[in-house]
Design an enzyme around this catalytic site. Structure first.
Site, mmCIF file in Angstrom:
data_model
loop_
_atom_site.group_PDB
_atom_site.id
_atom_site.type_symbol
_atom_site.label_atom_id
_atom_site.label_comp_id
_atom_site.label_asym_id
_atom_site.label_seq_id
_atom_site.Cartn_x
_atom_site.Cartn_y
_atom_site.Cartn_z
ATOM 1 N N ARG A 61 0.768 -1.355 0.110
ATOM 2 C CA ARG A 61 0.024 -0.104 0.047
ATOM 3 C C ARG A 61 0.883 1.426 0.113
ATOM 4 O O ARG A 61 2.185 1.118 0.585
ATOM 5 C CB ARG A 61 -0.855 0.144 1.338
ATOM 6 C CG ARG A 61 -1.948 -1.079 1.268
ATOM 7 C CD ARG A 61 -2.816 -1.219 2.642
ATOM 8 N NE ARG A 61 -2.069 -1.059 3.550
ATOM 9 C CZ ARG A 61 -1.780 0.225 4.613
ATOM 10 N NH1 ARG A 61 -2.081 1.437 4.085
ATOM 11 N NH2 ARG A 61 -0.904 0.052 5.483
ATOM 12 N N LYS A 202 -8.122 -3.148 1.874
ATOM 13 C CA LYS A 202 -7.977 -2.349 2.971
ATOM 14 C C LYS A 202 -8.764 -1.102 2.800
ATOM 15 O O LYS A 202 -9.160 -0.375 3.776
ATOM 16 C CB LYS A 202 -6.571 -1.858 3.210
ATOM 17 C CG LYS A 202 -5.538 -3.001 3.579
ATOM 18 C CD LYS A 202 -6.104 -3.565 5.033
ATOM 19 C CE LYS A 202 -5.262 -4.597 5.509
ATOM 20 N NZ LYS A 202 -5.784 -5.243 6.464
ATOM 21 N N HIS A 222 -9.120 -5.092 13.735
ATOM 22 C CA HIS A 222 -8.091 -5.423 13.150
ATOM 23 C C HIS A 222 -7.397 -6.797 13.636
ATOM 24 O O HIS A 222 -6.584 -6.560 14.522
ATOM 25 C CB HIS A 222 -6.981 -4.582 12.478
ATOM 26 C CG HIS A 222 -5.903 -4.989 11.630
ATOM 27 N ND1 HIS A 222 -4.528 -4.462 11.499
ATOM 28 C CD2 HIS A 222 -5.979 -5.681 10.569
ATOM 29 C CE1 HIS A 222 -4.228 -4.929 10.444
ATOM 30 N NE2 HIS A 222 -4.524 -5.977 9.976
ATOM 31 N N SER A 240 2.751 -7.084 12.670
ATOM 32 C CA SER A 240 3.303 -8.218 11.886
ATOM 33 C C SER A 240 4.338 -8.390 12.797
ATOM 34 O O SER A 240 5.167 -7.888 13.671
ATOM 35 C CB SER A 240 3.998 -7.298 10.670
ATOM 36 O OG SER A 240 4.890 -8.273 10.007
ATOM 37 N N LYS A 244 0.428 -13.580 15.142
ATOM 38 C CA LYS A 244 -1.063 -13.498 15.121
ATOM 39 C C LYS A 244 -1.365 -14.786 14.192
ATOM 40 O O LYS A 244 -2.469 -15.438 14.625
ATOM 41 C CB LYS A 244 -1.635 -12.250 14.602
ATOM 42 C CG LYS A 244 -3.023 -11.980 14.377
ATOM 43 C CD LYS A 244 -3.445 -10.484 14.390
ATOM 44 C CE LYS A 244 -3.088 -10.061 12.831
ATOM 45 N NZ LYS A 244 -3.923 -10.225 11.767
ATOM 46 N N THR A 245 -1.000 -14.864 12.909
ATOM 47 C CA THR A 245 -1.507 -15.784 12.095
ATOM 48 C C THR A 245 -1.255 -17.179 12.697
ATOM 49 O O THR A 245 -1.998 -18.268 12.795
ATOM 50 C CB THR A 245 -0.913 -15.914 10.503
ATOM 51 O OG1 THR A 245 -1.028 -14.382 10.258
ATOM 52 C CG2 THR A 245 -1.178 -16.769 10.021
ATOM 53 N N ASP A 259 -8.266 -11.566 9.752
ATOM 54 C CA ASP A 259 -7.611 -10.276 9.737
ATOM 55 C C ASP A 259 -8.821 -9.151 9.739
ATOM 56 O O ASP A 259 -8.316 -8.242 10.685
ATOM 57 C CB ASP A 259 -7.266 -10.061 8.393
ATOM 58 C CG ASP A 259 -6.298 -8.775 8.204
ATOM 59 O OD1 ASP A 259 -5.361 -8.486 8.978
ATOM 60 O OD2 ASP A 259 -6.412 -7.840 7.162
ATOM 61 N N ARG A 324 2.729 -12.298 -1.333
ATOM 62 C CA ARG A 324 1.349 -12.540 -0.673
ATOM 63 C C ARG A 324 0.715 -13.534 -1.230
ATOM 64 O O ARG A 324 0.980 -13.911 -2.681
ATOM 65 C CB ARG A 324 0.662 -11.278 -0.659
ATOM 66 C CG ARG A 324 1.084 -10.228 0.144
ATOM 67 C CD ARG A 324 0.366 -10.158 1.566
ATOM 68 N NE ARG A 324 0.758 -8.866 2.272
ATOM 69 C CZ ARG A 324 0.516 -8.767 3.263
ATOM 70 N NH1 ARG A 324 -0.760 -9.595 4.021
ATOM 71 N NH2 ARG A 324 0.694 -7.755 4.116
#
Length: 533
Positions: A61, A202, A222, A240, A244-245, A259, A324
């Protein structure tokens, strides 16, 4: 205009100002979109059947080129500044007209989709793309209406995305030729000059972050979410590198989403219909769910093949570290459908504290939860970014500052209200360093972190002794199943106790310094959650 494929008989692109295109392909299947992408030379197939595509100049982004139209609706409600940069309605209208003219002789791919698994709060989206692979991205990332639902589909928010179209900054009011503009009054997003598909994802997240809390008292978050066999929902916040994942992916629990979620009076619901995961250095051993999800219908972005093959080399970062994959959530074997869960019983704030100060698990009261929610703390370590040679504090409000149209205290106040109304446990989990800071101590063992989270989820910490941390004031359990007692108190893991005290004070001061920009808007209840300095 030649319209092809499944669409509502009553709706055309004229409702969003597009009167003429060469061909409009409506709601193509993944197989058809892959076929078009290959014919258009937009990508290649991998040996796993995924479509590999490049995003061009922009591999992430571009936050400084994201604008929000400032008008009567948004002037007093949006949190203006470096995150929400204002642009005039006149500039938006001018760019819209230019984009419509640009599309007149182009083929476009149109997708009707939902954002929000709860039908009471969903957006009906219509997305217009010039690239087939980006339309496949939208098929994967948003929720997919049935054929019957498409027959009378009525969109209430639109995205027009044309990477080839560039703005004229001197005329159009943009900073550069690329732009992503949110118009909350006209319910439209314009994206041009960038091929990074995440701008669409986003952009809609930012829209929901405005509409849901501001108009419906629904907390937008989020975070990732999963659910146990007994219907107990857990939520994981984390920036990041915090895990979390990894930590929300639990074979014993169903995945609600990875997410973006909303919290209503009686449920948690996923905003999305898919997952958008980083794949740098991906292996089946580290992330088996993501590895297995990359198959036909999935997309991999900015990756490269091993020489003379169609096998993806996930260690290759020659294009970007931000490689990604985008795939529909049903590619995950334990995903729940619909993507909805009960009110959460446990919420986890994940931080990778490189200073070795934060306890590996601690319990927060309501004030502390709101304070830490606004703070959104983690740390970057040497080697993660150019120029970083020592650990650096990183704060991102509500664990997602870049996507917040409202002031962070509005989300935190709503978070605190829901936490108290539903008697939710909020835990701060440090997946970072113990026994000293980065370079001296060691990273917390994943098996210990998993054991702590399991203990919290299974109510195994309800009757153990807790002690208050001297500086951060959080409650630290003194025992936890399958975790050595000495690991639980960070000060005890340091050989030099005075050095720990000094480092803890230093980190506490960083929290307080960061919070200064929110203090004028924060209630006494939120401020009382601050560490002692």
């Amino acid at each position: 205009m030649q319209d092809l494929m499944l669409k509502s008989a009553e709706k055309t692109l004229s409702s969003i100002g597009i009167e003429k295109v060469n061909k409009a392909f409506w709601n193509l299947s993944p197989a058809e979109l892959v076929e078009h992408a290959l014919q258009n030379k937009e990508g290649k197939l991998t040996n796993d059947g995924a479509l590999m595509a490049d995003t061009g100049k922009f591999t992430g982004r571009s936050p400084k080129d994201r604008f929000v139209v400032k008008d009567d609706k948004t002037a007093e409600s949006v949190w203006w500044g470096d995150i929400n940069i204002p642009i005039s309605q006149e500039n938006f209208d001018g760019l819209h007209q230019k984009m419509v003219k640009f599309l007149a002789d182009k083929n476009v791919y149109v997708r009707d989709a939902y954002a929000g698994a709860d039908p009471n709060y969903r957006l009906n989206l219509r997305v217009v793309n010039t690239h087939a692979w980006q339309n496949l991205f939208c098929h994967n990332m948003f929720l997919r209406p049935t054929a019957e639902e498409l027959e009378d589909f009525d969109p209430n928010f639109t995205i027009i995305c044309a990477p080839e179209f560039e703005a004229d900054p001197e005329v159009d009011g943009t900073r550069q030729k690329n732009f992503a503009i949110l118009n909350l009054s006209k319910r439209m997003i314009l994206i041009g000059g960038t091929g990074y598909a995440g701008e669409m994802k986003k952009g809609i997240f930012s829209v929901l972050n405005y509409i849901l809390p501001h108009e419906h008292e629904v907390l937008s978050m989020h975070c990732s979410a999963n659910i146990g066999n007994e219907g107990d929902t857990a939520i994981f916040f984390g920036l990041s590198g915090t895990g979390k994942t990894t930590l929300s992916a639990d074979p014993q629990r169903g995945l609600i989403g990875d997410d973006e979620h909303g919290w209503t009076e009686n449920a948690i619901f996923n905003f999305e219909g898919g997952c958008y995961a980083k794949v740098i250095d991906l292996t089946r051993e580290k992330e088996p769910d993501i590895w297995d999800a990359i198959k036909f219908g999935a997309i991999v972005e900015n990756t490269r093949f091993y020489p003379n093959s169609r096998t993806v080399d996930y260690s290759n970062s020659e294009v970007t570290e931000n490689t990604r994959t985008a795939y529909p959530i049903h590619h995950i074997s334990n995903a729940v459908s619909p993507s909805v869960g009960n009110i959460p019983k446990n919420i986890f704030f994940l931080t990778a504290d490189a200073f070795g100060v934060i306890p590996p698990i601690s319990k927060l009261n309501t004030s502390q939860a709101m304070y830490h929610f606004i703070s959104g703390y983690t740390a970057k370590v040497a080697g993660t970014e150019v120029g970083i040679t020592e650990p650096q504090t990183t704060f991102s409000a509500c664990f997602g500052a870049a996507f917040l149209p409202l002031h962070p205290t509005q989300y935190a106040t709503l978070f605190g209200k829901k936490m108290e109304e539903n008697d939710v446990n909020v835990w701060l989990i440090n997946t970072g360093w113990t026994g000293g800071p980065y370079g001296i101590g060691s990273r917390m063992k994943l098996k210990y972190t998993r054991a702590m989270i399991t203990a919290a989820l299974e109510n195994q910490l309800d009757n153990v002794e807790f002690k208050k941390h001297d500086i951060f004031g959080v409650e630290v359990p003194q025992t936890c199943p399958n975790v050595p007692d000495e690991v639980l108190n960070p000060r005890e893991t340091w050989s030099d106790k005075a050095a720990y005290d000094a480092k803890a004070q230093e980190l506490a001061k960083s929290f307080v310094k960061n919070f200064e920009k929110y203090a004028d808007y924060a209630s006494e209840e939120i401020l009382s959650g601050a560490p002692k300095v």
